[in-house]
Design an enzyme around this catalytic site. Structure first.
Site, PDB file in Angstrom:
ATOM      1  N   ASP A  83      46.213  45.896  41.027  1.00 42.99           N
ATOM      2  CA  ASP A  83      45.350  45.786  40.485  1.00 42.99           C
ATOM      3  C   ASP A  83      44.246  46.697  39.064  1.00 42.99           C
ATOM      4  OD1 ASP A  83      42.744  44.684  41.914  1.00 42.99           O
ATOM      5  OD2 ASP A  83      43.218  46.387  43.597  1.00 42.99           O
ATOM      6  N   GLU A 129      41.888  45.100  34.593  1.00 40.68           N
ATOM      7  CA  GLU A 129      41.222  44.457  33.317  1.00 40.68           C
ATOM      8  C   GLU A 129      41.554  45.028  31.911  1.00 40.68           C
ATOM      9  OE1 GLU A 129      40.765  44.715  36.343  1.00 40.68           O
ATOM     10  OE2 GLU A 129      40.831  42.404  37.042  1.00 40.68           O
ATOM     11  N   ASP A 165      39.119  38.739  44.451  1.00 41.68           N
ATOM     12  CA  ASP A 165      38.169  39.102  45.397  1.00 41.68           C
ATOM     13  C   ASP A 165      37.234  37.738  45.650  1.00 41.68           C
ATOM     14  OD1 ASP A 165      39.103  41.303  44.979  1.00 41.68           O
ATOM     15  OD2 ASP A 165      37.594  42.693  44.468  1.00 41.68           O
TER      16      ASP A 165
END
Ligand code: MIG
Length: 849
Positions: free
Chosen positions: A447, A450, A523
């Site tokens: 997770d 980015e 999300d």
């Protein structure tokens, strides 16, 4: 600017053309995306078929393709059998900022001395804006100056374009003329809006264009921040020798202009010439690889939450599934399972004995997935940190210090996954003896890659941070998550000495991420609009080569009303990656918490998924070997049917199932398009032929969503669901044979051990084919090279759309005598059910009706 650019054009085997533009002699090398192409493409010779002042025409060996290059203005036109498909720079938007010395280093030379003197002040001011930029309170210092590149492409005859994930947008790309361009820049945007062209989490710079007779693709290989502008218009048809009468009748044909702009790097673009959509997928896979074959368990249902608190909680949730008789394969642990967000560790108060907990799950034939993020807590007593620090494995800031950002653990450094050495070291962290408390039923979730940096510009890393080989972050930004997943998958393979398939879920991705596992859409919010948009989002990711994708079932943020949760389970059950997940602030939402009726409906949805797994696994094998997307927009299966081109509220799962999720509250009916006037469609549950294809109003209840089987297909199923995929190994098969207008059907079944690489190294697999023709259903082998021992049988066959009650049915396998088959025929539905077959799935046999 008089700076010489070098243009390279080549043809690559398999109807691909590549155009590269770089400076002939740059001040320093410009970034060329490494590690995304699986190999140096094999080029094919182009012949010069015409050469005159300012024009060069190149043809492919088979003369199918012609490239016309003009010098002034510089343009390239790509023709296929005389049809212009694509032209480059036809709007003159080729742009290439050559590298320059910083303004302070520039010495006026002889001839421009005077000019330089008079303009110098102005020039300095202008230059300054190009050498540094402010973003809020953040200063981006561009050590190497401006370096952007851009170019336009015209797609002739096309007005439907797709791809370039990830945006919370429609399937069909929209005209951007009067708004924002589509942005490809991996960002963590909590509570992101829907219908927005800002990029979220992942990027694949692949755009597909489709018209009835052709699909083409443009793959813009660049990992810096990229913008894509799209403009579709109608233009007068281009006819070289036109008479006055023809001019009068002139038709307007569509044309789509696509303009790509990237912050840095070079222009390196692949034109995928199809001509079919499936050809285009193969071409993209030839460059970037195919979907990894997932371990079977990972196609089951996953139960996640931020967070399952402790071992007792994990056991209780696990037991809840059995108590409520709901199948599931994997329970997930989010960041709270760690010792203060130190990944690869456990919070020993909550997880005193992680191995024991995993042994418990193993006995239940289930798995565990834990989160492993890329940021590393700054703490000299944390071995992972101190080792990485000593070895210099962190991304640096512009001053050469370890880049520090804030994330879950507080002050953190970021591993530099762009370095092969760091990736090797990282992969080793997953070794069982290094990763304390891990076992071989533990798999991984990446997770925040980015990468997410709290208090960073746009919540990500500064563009002037410095990576391996001195490349600035701006060059590699969109690749960061790709590399983390690559290293993680490698680690899981290595801990098993190369024997077991990994499972790694990643939030950030790039072209080629399909090789390393699964992605999810991040999300989302527990609202109907997010359920609805998840379909085009997943279709777009699938078109971009990543078949193993899903959205958080229920919606991550907030609390879904029970009806929304139920509808989301029903949709997710027919999507590639199927995981329920919820935010820390959300109320608990295990499937049995919403009353008996809802529990029953969710149970049924998850069971349908499990029963369908043989089909889904076979589709993944096709994705793995032939680059066919598992979840497909309708237009791929019906390329000539214009009415399908914009459909995004329903989709095909493989070529056989059409799924129409219900995404409206309190829906009493949905409008379903069953395409193809010559097709026959069957209700997948009622087994009944639909009266007519076309757009139908289908009544719905909360019990389930409309699913249809296409005539001409055979779908392999299990006869019933079990507690998890591993519990289902020996459950027998059932075939749904749906007849087309010729009373014909064909389908496949792939199976193997479901977890190892033996299918690859030892050819331990079965790849079977079922054909229904002239009232005979035959089972034969599709790939003789595969062998796999199984005692599993085909127990039941249901033939849909069988004309009349048969008098006699027999089955015969090779060395066995003919035997009579028990059957029932339903005159209302025309479904013929053959029972107690006990035909080995591994054997050739025939059933004669
Ligand atoms: O923004 O690890 O998308 O799935 O539960 C919060 C906690 C950080 C974001 C992920 C979400 C996960 C959460 N993470």
């Amino acid at each position: 600017s008089q700076v010489l650019l070098q243009v390279e054009i080549c043809e690559i085997e398999g109807n691909i053309f590549r155009l590269k533009i770089d400076e002939a002699a740059p001040l320093r090398a410009r970034y060329k995306v490494p590690d995304v192409l699986i190999k140096e493409p094999t080029t094919q010779r182009l012949f010069i078929s015409q050469k005159e002042a300012g024009i060069l025409v190149l043809s492919s060996v088979n003369k199918d393709y012609k490239l016309q290059v003009t010098a002034d203005p510089f343009q390239i036109e790509l023709q296929s059998k005389g049809e212009t498909v694509l032209s480059m720079n036809s709007n003159g938007l080729l742009y290439f900022e050559h590298l320059q010395p910083p303004p302070s280093d520039r010495r006026p030379t002889g001839e421009n001395k005077e000019a330089a003197a008079s303009d110098s002040f102005k020039e300095k001011q202008e230059d300054l804006g190009l050498w540094q930029e402010k973003f809020g309170s953040f200063l981006d210092i561009k050590a190497h100056g401006p370096s952007s590149v851009g170019m336009d492409f015209s797609l002739h005859g096309f007005d439907h374009v797709y791809g370039i994930p990830q945006h919370t947008e429609a399937l069909l790309l929209k005209n951007t003329s009067d708004g924002d361009a589509y942005r490809l820049y991996n960002l963590d945007i909590f509570g992101h809006k829907i219908h927005d062209k800002i990029g979220v989490y992942g990027s694949v710079p692949l755009l597909l264009a489709h018209k009835p007779n052709r699909t083409s693709g443009i793959f813009w290989l660049n990992s810096s921040e990229t913008l894509v502008d799209i403009s579709t218009k109608a233009v007068a048809e281009h006819m070289p020798s036109r008479t006055a009468a023809e001019t009068a009748k002139q038709r307007a044909v569509p044309l789509t202009d696509v303009r790509w702009m990237s912050e840095s790097g070079i222009i390196d673009v692949f034109m995928l010439m199809g001509p079919t959509a499936f050809d285009t997928f193969k071409q993209f896979a030839q460059l970037t690889g195919t979907q990894a074959l997932p371990p079977l368990f990972s196609l089951g249902y996953h139960q996640c939450r931020w967070n399952y608190e402790d071992e007792q909680d994990v056991m209780a949730v696990d037991a809840g599934f059995d108590e409520h008789d709901i199948p599931y394969d994997v329970i997930w642990l989010d960041i709270e399972h760690t010792d203060d967000k130190r990944y690869f560790t456990w919070d020993r108060k909550k997880f005193q004995n992680p191995r024991k907990m995993q042994e418990h799950l193993r006995k239940k034939k289930r798995k565990l997935v834990v989160i492993v993020d890329p940021h590393i807590k700054i703490d000299p007593t944390y071995t992972l940190y101190s080792q990485a620090k000593d070895k210099g494995y962190f991304v640096k800031d512009r001053n050469g210090q370890d880049f520090e950002g804030i994330c879950w653990p507080g002050s953190s450094c970021y591993l530099d996954f762009t370095s092969p050495e760091v990736r090797r070291w990282y992969a080793d962290q997953f070794a069982f003896k290094t990763y304390k408390g891990s076992t071989n039923i533990l798999f991984v979730w990446n997770d925040m890659n980015e990468p997410s940096v709290f208090k960073g510009a746009e919540l990500t890393m500064q563009k002037d941070a410095v990576h391996y080989n001195n490349w600035e972050h701006r060059e590699v930004h969109n690749l960061y998550g790709f590399y983390q997943q690559m290293a993680t998958a490698e680690g899981l393979i290595r801990r098993s000495s190369g024997k077991e398939r990994p499972f790694v879920l990643t939030r950030s991705f790039f072209a080629g991420s399909q090789k390393y596992g699964a992605v999810w859409t991040g999300d989302n919010t527990a609202e109907w609009g997010y359920l609805k948009i998840s379909i085009p989002m997943l279709l777009t990711i699938s078109l971009a080569g990543i078949s193993f994708c899903g959205a958080d079932v229920g919606g991550f943020i907030g609390d879904p009303e029970p009806e929304l949760l139920v509808r989301w389970y029903q949709a997710g059950a027919y999507q590639p990656f199927f995981r329920g997940h919820s935010n820390m602030e959300s109320k608990r939402r295990e499937p049995w918490l919403f009353g008996e009726k809802n529990t029953q409906i969710i149970r049924e949805a998850i069971r349908e998924r499990y029963v369908l797994l043989p089909y889904l696994y076979t589709l993944f094998y096709r994705a793995h070997t032939a680059a066919e997307p598992v979840m497909r927009p309708l237009w791929i299966e019906f390329p000539g049917k214009i009415e399908t081109f914009g459909v995004e509220n329903e989709y095909m799962l493989g070529n056989a199932l059409l799924v129409h999720p219900v995404t409206e509250q309190d829906a009493k009916a949905v409008s379903v398009l069953l395409p193809g006037s010559e097709e026959i469609w069957y209700d997948f549950r009622k087994l009944k032929r639909m009266e007519n294809p076309g757009t139908l109003k289908i009544p719905v209840t909360l019990e389930n969503i409309p699913v249809f089987q296409r005539g001409g297909t055979v779908i392999p199923l299990k006869t019933k669901a079990g507690k998890s995929t591993e519990w289902m190994m020996d459950i027998s098969y059932e075939l749904h044979v749906a007849l087309d207008t010729e009373a014909y059907a064909i389908g496949e079944l792939y199976l193997d051990d479901g977890h190892s690489f033996q299918y690859l190294h030892k050819k331990q697999f079965l790849y079977r084919k079922f054909t229904f023709h002239k009232n005979i259903l035959s089972s034969s082998c599709t790939d003789e090279s595969g062998q796999y021992r199984t005692t599993c049988v085909v127990e039941r066959v249901i033939v849909l759309g069988f004309g009349q009650q048969p008098t006699f049915v027999t089955a015969c396998s090779k060395d066995r005598k003919e035997k009579e088959v028990v059957f029932t025929y339903d005159t209302k539905t025309s479904a013929l059910t053959l029972e107690n077959l006990a035909l080995n799935v591994n054997a050739d046999w025939e059933i004669c009706i």
